[in-house]
Design an enzyme around this catalytic site. Structure first.
Site, PDB file in Angstrom:
ATOM      1  N   GLN A   1       0.822  -1.205   0.000  1.00 29.27           N
ATOM      2  CA  GLN A   1       0.000   0.000   0.000  1.00 29.27           C
ATOM      3  C   GLN A   1       0.856   1.256   0.000  1.00 29.27           C
ATOM      4  O   GLN A   1       0.555   2.221  -0.708  1.00 29.27           O
ATOM      5  CB  GLN A   1      -0.937   0.002   1.213  1.00 29.27           C
ATOM      6  CG  GLN A   1      -2.134  -0.923   1.064  1.00 29.27           C
ATOM      7  CD  GLN A   1      -3.170  -0.704   2.149  1.00 29.27           C
ATOM      8  OE1 GLN A   1      -2.829  -0.357   3.284  1.00 29.27           O
ATOM      9  NE2 GLN A   1      -4.424  -0.912   1.822  1.00 29.27           N
TER      10      GLN A   1
ATOM     11  N   ASP B   1       4.278   1.690  12.966  1.00 26.88           N
ATOM     12  CA  ASP B   1       3.212   1.282  13.881  1.00 26.88           C
ATOM     13  C   ASP B   1       2.704   2.524  14.609  1.00 26.88           C
ATOM     14  O   ASP B   1       3.494   3.398  14.986  1.00 26.88           O
ATOM     15  CB  ASP B   1       3.764   0.266  14.888  1.00 26.88           C
ATOM     16  CG  ASP B   1       2.677  -0.390  15.724  1.00 26.88           C
ATOM     17  OD1 ASP B   1       2.092   0.301  16.593  1.00 26.88           O
ATOM     18  OD2 ASP B   1       2.414  -1.581  15.523  1.00 26.88           O
TER      19      ASP B   1
ATOM     20  N   GLU C   1     -11.340   2.931   9.236  1.00 24.92           N
ATOM     21  CA  GLU C   1     -11.458   1.480   9.399  1.00 24.92           C
ATOM     22  C   GLU C   1     -10.113   0.816   9.695  1.00 24.92           C
ATOM     23  O   GLU C   1      -9.755  -0.196   9.103  1.00 24.92           O
ATOM     24  CB  GLU C   1     -12.150   0.877   8.173  1.00 24.92           C
ATOM     25  CG  GLU C   1     -13.598   1.340   8.065  1.00 24.92           C
ATOM     26  CD  GLU C   1     -14.350   0.758   6.884  1.00 24.92           C
ATOM     27  OE1 GLU C   1     -13.980  -0.335   6.409  1.00 24.92           O
ATOM     28  OE2 GLU C   1     -15.323   1.391   6.438  1.00 24.92           O
TER      29      GLU C   1
END
Length: 452
Positions: free
Chosen positions: A265, A288, A306
């Site tokens: 991505q 992270d 989401e």
């Protein structure tokens, strides 16, 4: 599209190895119990189940009439269901032990009654029979990138086959009214519900009409509005996707930092951002969320679409404390979150599901109530707005599934196989059924600081 009905249970690209049916006394007993429970449940539902070997004249028909399911191999179906519950239910679809002409339509009926399908005394045994989430799937810093990679690093080409041109892999917001609702369980602050969209199909199932891309843009623009993103706003995005939100924020004149754990991505997001002419306004990093704040940077707006579903219940507090830490004074937070009712969340917490095993390792859905509780107890954030739009996700998923099935040959050309096709059709239809039935929901949630 017709999927192969009896793929060999073996390793499939992108799918954990599927075990053969186990034999023995335990399987025989659990299969017999599963058969009785399944019959009792189905006979109370508006569905039709044809039970018997494929082509058999001696089978039986169950249910009250409605969307149909055919058990081609009942013995395998009940063995898997008895040994592994809903995981076995999904796995028996993967092997072709059962079929449904309208998979999402069939699954929607039991999904609407999920909490009451099994007798209450047996539900109390859930904790003893439901598999626990494997330790290596816990969303720790050590595990999270592997969990994300399992799904999002499958292939950018795969996602491009069924997503629209914005490459938005989350619920769209179609052009419908938004109705205010009264306060009640699970509703906090300004609470709106988006009225259901009208289903629509492009004549060519391999294509999406322009209204899906418009609806995805509408979803993103509303989140940016809720977060107060304008010219000069410093934006943090947690979970990059393929860059559409970052592009739209930069188009408003914002400066964007976006973090992701997906290598594929990140690569395509950077390409799309550069092609849109905003490489100088957007930084995409492999990071992270727990590493945020170490450099002392703060942001006027924090957005996340989401992504909370992948955080894991034990880390929800960490997630919101991190957001609180990096939010600048006067800042706003807007997230889009898939949620489930609070009682179902409590009943299923810490268990492994078919979705965990095959699609999203370590994932778990929060309730709006637990989000409100955690932010109140552990942060200065306060939930001030909510837009429910579950029916819009059902329509989004219906369109994705329709296009995915129409792209069968293209999916196979990428190196995936029929087992993978069945897994993903089940995943998309299963998710559509969850939203269509109201068993799960999706909301845009807005937060401000308590003292603002």
């Amino acid at each position: 599209m017709t999927l192969e009905k009896n793929p060999t249970p073996q390793q499939s690209q992108g799918v954990p190895e599927l075990e053969p049916v186990r034999r023995g006394p335990r399987t025989a007993v659990s299969a017999a119990v599963a058969r009785r429970l399944f019959h009792a449940a189905v006979n109370r539902l508006a569905v039709t189940v044809h039970e018997g070997p494929s082509g058999s004249r001696g089978g039986r028909t169950l249910g009250q009439g409605g969307p149909s399911m055919t058990l081609h191999r009942p013995e395998e179906f009940y063995a898997r269901l008895g040994r592994d519950g809903l995981i076995g239910f999904g796995e028996s679809y993967m092997t072709g032990a059962w079929e449904a002409d309208d998979l999402a339509g069939f699954l929607t009926v039991p999904a609407a009654r999920m909490a009451t399908l099994i007798p209450e005394p047996l539900q109390r045994l859930r904790a003893f029979v439901t598999p626990r989430l494997p330790g290596h799937h816990r969303s720790t810093e050590a595990n999270s990138q592997a969990n994300i990679s399992h799904h999002y690093d499958l292939s950018n080409d795969l996602f491009q086959l069924f997503l629209d041109e914005t490459l938005s892999y989350s619920s769209a917001l179609f052009d419908t009214s938004q109705v205010p609702v009264g306060a009640g369980p699970g509703s906090v602050g300004d609470h709106l519900v988006a009225t259901p969209p009208e289903p629509a199909d492009d004549p060519d199932p391999r294509l999406h009409g322009p209204d899906l891309a418009e609806a995805q843009g509408r979803k993103i623009e509303r989140l940016l509005d809720e977060a107060g993103v304008t010219d000069g706003t410093s934006v943090l995005e947690i979970g990059t996707g393929w860059g559409e939100l970052a592009i739209r924020a930069a188009r408003r004149g914002a400066r964007v930092r976006s973090i992701t754990l997906s290598v594929e991505q990140l690569e395509l997001a950077e390409q799309r951002i550069a092609a849109a002419g905003f490489a100088d306004r957007c930084d995409v990093e492999l990071m992270d969320y727990r590493a945020l704040g170490a450099d002392g940077r703060t942001y006027d707006a924090v957005l996340s679409v989401e992504m909370i579903e992948a955080v894991g219940a034990e880390f929800w507090g960490t997630y919101f404390r991190t957001i609180d830490q990096v939010l600048a004074p006067g800042g706003r937070v807007a997230i889009q979150a898939i949620t489930m009712p609070h009682d179902r969340m409590l009943a299923t917490r810490d268990g492994e599901t078919w979705i965990n095993k095959y699609i999203f390792p370590g994932g778990f859905l929060p309730s709006v109530e637990v989000i409100d509780q955690i932010t109140r107890d552990e942060t200065g954030l306060r939930l001030t707005g909510q837009l429910e739009m579950g029916s819009h996700y059902a329509e989004t998923l219906r369109r994705w599934d329709r296009r995915f099935l129409a792209q069968r040959d293209a999916v196979l050309a990428l190196g995936f196989d029929d087992v993978f096709l069945r897994v993903w059709h089940f995943y998309l239809a299963y998710s559509q059924a969850g939203f269509a039935s109201g068993y799960i929901n999706v909301s845009q949630l807005t937060f401000t600081r308590e003292d603002q």
